[in-house]
Design an enzyme around this catalytic site. Structure first.
Site, PDB file in Angstrom:
ATOM      1  N   SER A   1     -10.748   8.106 -46.906  1.00  0.00           N
ATOM      2  CA  SER A   1     -11.613   8.477 -45.788  1.00  0.00           C
ATOM      3  C   SER A   1     -10.807   8.435 -44.498  1.00  0.00           C
ATOM      4  O   SER A   1      -9.640   8.023 -44.487  1.00  0.00           O
ATOM      5  CB  SER A   1     -12.814   7.526 -45.688  1.00  0.00           C
ATOM      6  OG  SER A   1     -12.385   6.201 -45.420  1.00  0.00           O
ATOM      7  N   GLY A   2     -11.454   8.863 -43.393  1.00  0.00           N
ATOM      8  CA  GLY A   2     -10.830   8.767 -42.082  1.00  0.00           C
ATOM      9  C   GLY A   2      -9.517   9.509 -41.967  1.00  0.00           C
ATOM     10  O   GLY A   2      -9.299  10.532 -42.620  1.00  0.00           O
TER      11      GLY A   2
ATOM     12  N   THR B   1      -2.115   4.449 -48.629  1.00  0.00           N
ATOM     13  CA  THR B   1      -3.143   3.444 -48.920  1.00  0.00           C
ATOM     14  C   THR B   1      -4.277   3.616 -47.914  1.00  0.00           C
ATOM     15  O   THR B   1      -4.064   3.977 -46.764  1.00  0.00           O
ATOM     16  CB  THR B   1      -2.578   2.016 -48.849  1.00  0.00           C
ATOM     17  OG1 THR B   1      -2.213   1.704 -47.500  1.00  0.00           O
ATOM     18  CG2 THR B   1      -1.360   1.864 -49.755  1.00  0.00           C
ATOM     19  N   GLY B   2      -5.479   3.378 -48.388  1.00  0.00           N
ATOM     20  CA  GLY B   2      -6.624   3.659 -47.521  1.00  0.00           C
ATOM     21  C   GLY B   2      -6.748   5.151 -47.256  1.00  0.00           C
ATOM     22  O   GLY B   2      -6.998   5.569 -46.131  1.00  0.00           O
ATOM     23  N   GLY B   3      -6.596   5.936 -48.303  1.00  0.00           N
ATOM     24  CA  GLY B   3      -6.562   7.389 -48.146  1.00  0.00           C
ATOM     25  C   GLY B   3      -7.820   8.118 -48.556  1.00  0.00           C
ATOM     26  O   GLY B   3      -7.822   9.348 -48.644  1.00  0.00           O
TER      27      GLY B   3
ATOM     28  N   SER C   1      -3.205  -0.582 -33.942  1.00  0.00           N
ATOM     29  CA  SER C   1      -4.385  -0.229 -33.150  1.00  0.00           C
ATOM     30  C   SER C   1      -4.110  -0.568 -31.701  1.00  0.00           C
ATOM     31  O   SER C   1      -3.388  -1.532 -31.407  1.00  0.00           O
ATOM     32  CB  SER C   1      -5.612  -1.006 -33.633  1.00  0.00           C
ATOM     33  OG  SER C   1      -6.681  -0.893 -32.714  1.00  0.00           O
TER      34      SER C   1
ATOM     35  N   GLY D   1      -6.672   8.586 -43.000  1.00  0.00           N
ATOM     36  CA  GLY D   1      -5.887   8.526 -44.231  1.00  0.00           C
ATOM     37  C   GLY D   1      -6.130   9.758 -45.076  1.00  0.00           C
ATOM     38  O   GLY D   1      -5.188  10.408 -45.562  1.00  0.00           O
TER      39      GLY D   1
ATOM     40  N   TYR E   1      -9.647  -8.835 -35.601  1.00  0.00           N
ATOM     41  CA  TYR E   1      -9.084  -7.518 -35.888  1.00  0.00           C
ATOM     42  C   TYR E   1      -7.845  -7.253 -35.033  1.00  0.00           C
ATOM     43  O   TYR E   1      -6.799  -6.824 -35.535  1.00  0.00           O
ATOM     44  CB  TYR E   1     -10.137  -6.446 -35.632  1.00  0.00           C
ATOM     45  CG  TYR E   1      -9.651  -5.022 -35.765  1.00  0.00           C
ATOM     46  CD1 TYR E   1      -9.446  -4.454 -37.019  1.00  0.00           C
ATOM     47  CD2 TYR E   1      -9.389  -4.244 -34.635  1.00  0.00           C
ATOM     48  CE1 TYR E   1      -9.005  -3.146 -37.143  1.00  0.00           C
ATOM     49  CE2 TYR E   1      -8.948  -2.939 -34.751  1.00  0.00           C
ATOM     50  CZ  TYR E   1      -8.748  -2.395 -36.001  1.00  0.00           C
ATOM     51  OH  TYR E   1      -8.298  -1.101 -36.117  1.00  0.00           O
TER      52      TYR E   1
END
Length: 247
Positions: free
Chosen positions: A16-17, A12-14, A137, A19, A150
């Protein structure tokens, strides 16, 4: 033969970045990957980059109905999966005084609630021996200005990693977390004006013990270690931060 020949992975969230970088490392080594994201244009670009062994699915991590639809898609495409990388998340630099309820709810809905229910709903397609990796994080261990919401959402994920690891022990599913520090992944450019993003990166690099930012590939390699190679580790958090929280 590739290192991950025949492996099936959901990220998931793949789009960009790190991922996307994780997905790239997987398909380059023979895996089949399903990536998700909210931005159709970014998903289409990522799908073209990854090639025929990748499926790009639009899915909003904050929506339980879309998570359930994702489960149906995973079942139809893969049946079961070998690893799940729960990476969907957003950042936001807002001072404590200026934080609104809407901003607070959005970060927790996507970063925390979405991650929790993504794991819950996909457990039926995770067989014995599979691995789950959550993205936390280093902000969850530091008091950083303008990142209170965050950081709290990621601290919740750190706690969740331990709890889910314990809950899924009977199913022999490992749950771990990767905790990125200052990584040049493009996320700063999404949340800040270009000049401010560049200044922030320069400052972060100068303050880091290694005197540089990390790369998406360095995070991706840590994710794959946790997902496949760390077979005697569960509930742990692997910090990838150039020593920022340790030295």
């Amino acid at each position: 033969m590739g290192r991950y020949d025949g492996k099936k992975v959901v990220i998931t969230g793949g789009s960009s970045g790190f991922g996307l970088t994780t997905a790239q490392l997987l398909v380059d080594e023979g895996a089949h990957v399903l990536i998700t994201g909210r931005n159709r244009e970014a998903l289409d670009s990522a799908g073209k980059q990854l090639g025929k062994n990748a499926i790009a699915v639009r899915s909003d991590a904050s929506s339980l109905s879309e998570i359930e639809a994702l489960v149906d898609r995973v079942k139809s495409e893969f049946g079961t999966i070998d690893a799940l990388f729960v990476n969907a998340g957003i950042n936001g630099f807002v001072s404590f005084e200026e934080t609104t309820e809407d901003f607070y709810d959005e970060l927790f809905d996507i970063n925390t609630k979405g991650s929790y229910f993504t794991v819950q709903k996909l457990v039926p397609v995770l067989p014995e021996g599979s691995g789950v990796v959550l993205t936390t994080s280093v902000a969850n261990a530091l008091g950083l200005p303008a990142l209170s919401v965050y950081a709290a959402s990621k601290a919740a994920l750190r706690s969740m990693t331990r709890s889910l690891a314990r809950e899924l022990l009977p199913k022999h599913i490992r749950v771990n977390a990767v905790s990125p520090g200052p990584i040049d992944s493009g996320i700063l450019e999404k949340g800040l004006p270009p000049e401010a993003a560049e200044q922030t990166k320069t400052q972060m690099a100068s303050e880091n013990p290694m005197q540089r930012l990390g790369t998406s590939e360095e995070v991706a390699k840590a994710v794959l270690f946790l997902a496949f190679d760390a077979t005697y580790s569960t509930g742990t958090e692997l910090i990838v931060d150039g020593g920022a929280t340790q030295l």
